[in-house]
Design a protein around this motif. Sequence first.
Motif, PDB file in Angstrom:
ATOM      1  N   MET A   7       6.391  -1.697   0.280  1.00 50.18           N
ATOM      2  CA  MET A   7       5.352  -1.185   1.188  1.00 50.18           C
ATOM      3  C   MET A   7       5.954  -0.612   2.471  1.00 50.18           C
ATOM      4  O   MET A   7       5.683   0.536   2.844  1.00 50.18           O
ATOM      5  CB  MET A   7       4.373  -2.307   1.545  1.00 50.18           C
ATOM      6  N   ALA A   8       6.752  -1.434   3.160  1.00 41.42           N
ATOM      7  CA  ALA A   8       7.282  -1.046   4.471  1.00 41.42           C
ATOM      8  C   ALA A   8       8.172   0.187   4.378  1.00 41.42           C
ATOM      9  O   ALA A   8       8.066   1.107   5.203  1.00 41.42           O
ATOM     10  CB  ALA A   8       8.054  -2.209   5.092  1.00 41.42           C
ATOM     11  N   ALA A  41       6.201   3.566   3.266  1.00 43.07           N
ATOM     12  CA  ALA A  41       5.388   4.087   4.370  1.00 43.07           C
ATOM     13  C   ALA A  41       6.267   4.714   5.450  1.00 43.07           C
ATOM     14  O   ALA A  41       5.954   5.793   5.962  1.00 43.07           O
ATOM     15  CB  ALA A  41       4.525   2.973   4.958  1.00 43.07           C
ATOM     16  N   LEU A  71       0.709   2.634   6.420  1.00 42.42           N
ATOM     17  CA  LEU A  71       0.972   1.388   5.705  1.00 42.42           C
ATOM     18  C   LEU A  71      -0.273   0.926   4.953  1.00 42.42           C
ATOM     19  O   LEU A  71      -0.173   0.429   3.825  1.00 42.42           O
ATOM     20  CB  LEU A  71       1.459   0.320   6.682  1.00 42.42           C
ATOM     21  N   ARG A 120      -0.597  -0.048   1.055  1.00 39.22           N
ATOM     22  CA  ARG A 120      -1.178  -1.333   0.639  1.00 39.22           C
ATOM     23  C   ARG A 120      -2.304  -1.120  -0.373  1.00 39.22           C
ATOM     24  O   ARG A 120      -2.428  -1.863  -1.346  1.00 39.22           O
ATOM     25  CB  ARG A 120      -1.719  -2.085   1.845  1.00 39.22           C
ATOM     26  N   ASN A 170       6.598  -1.678  10.418  1.00 37.58           N
ATOM     27  CA  ASN A 170       5.981  -1.936   9.113  1.00 37.58           C
ATOM     28  C   ASN A 170       6.285  -3.345   8.617  1.00 37.58           C
ATOM     29  O   ASN A 170       5.390  -4.032   8.114  1.00 37.58           O
ATOM     30  CB  ASN A 170       6.438  -0.900   8.089  1.00 37.58           C
ATOM     31  N   VAL A 188       3.464  -6.144   7.884  1.00 39.03           N
ATOM     32  CA  VAL A 188       3.342  -6.801   6.580  1.00 39.03           C
ATOM     33  C   VAL A 188       3.473  -8.313   6.748  1.00 39.03           C
ATOM     34  O   VAL A 188       2.716  -9.085   6.151  1.00 39.03           O
ATOM     35  CB  VAL A 188       4.389  -6.249   5.582  1.00 39.03           C
TER      36      VAL A 188
END
Length: 192
Positions: free
Chosen positions: A84-85, A88, A95, A99, A155, A159
Motif C-alpha cells: 500500500m505505502a 501510493a 493511499l 486501500r 504513508n 497505515v
Amino acid sequence: MVLEGVSGVGKSTLARLLAKRLGATALHTLTDPHTGWSDTVNRELRPLPQFAFYLSGLLHVSDVVRQALSTGPVVADRYASSVMACHAAVNRVGLDQVRGLMAPLLPYLVAPDATFYLIGSDRALKERMGNKKDVKQDDLDLFDVADRLERLRENFLSVAESDPSAVTIRTDDRSPEDLADIVVEHLESRRA
C-alpha cells in the motif's frame, strides 16, 4: 511478525537476526518467482498492472506464510503495508485509493501477530544505503526523486495508525541486536 519501513531502515538485517534468534522462517514479500521480475515490472508497466503484480506477490507470500507457520514462527520483511505505502508513494496516488483496491483481498491474507514499523532519520538511511550491497533503483529513488522519502514515511505512518498489530520503533543509534531485543521483548510481553 512483519517488519515494515522504507528501504535501508534495517528490515532485512533485523529479519535475519530475528529468524536466527527465534528459530523462525524469514521471508520477503516478493518471494520467487516474483523477485526476479520486479525491476522489469517497475520499468515497463503502468501503475495498475504494477499494482496487480505486487498484489499477486502478496497473495503468494501469504500462502508461503501459511505453509511456513506449520513448522514454526515466521518473520516477514515487508507485507501488505509495504504494498500500500510504496505503490501510493511511487505512483503519486492516494493511499485511500490503494486501500480500496486491496480491501477485497485482505481477508485472504494471513494476519500478522505484530507489525513492527521501523522509522529512521535521513542521516541514518543515507549511512545505511552507503553500506548496502544490493542497492536497487527504488533505493536510489528515495533520495533522487523529489518528495519520495517524505511520501513513503507519511504513508507508512498512516497505515500504521489503522493497523491493530502496529508497533513503531525508531532505529537511529540502535544496533540490529538492540532492535531484535526490543522486538523479542515486545513479543514476550504479549504472551505473558
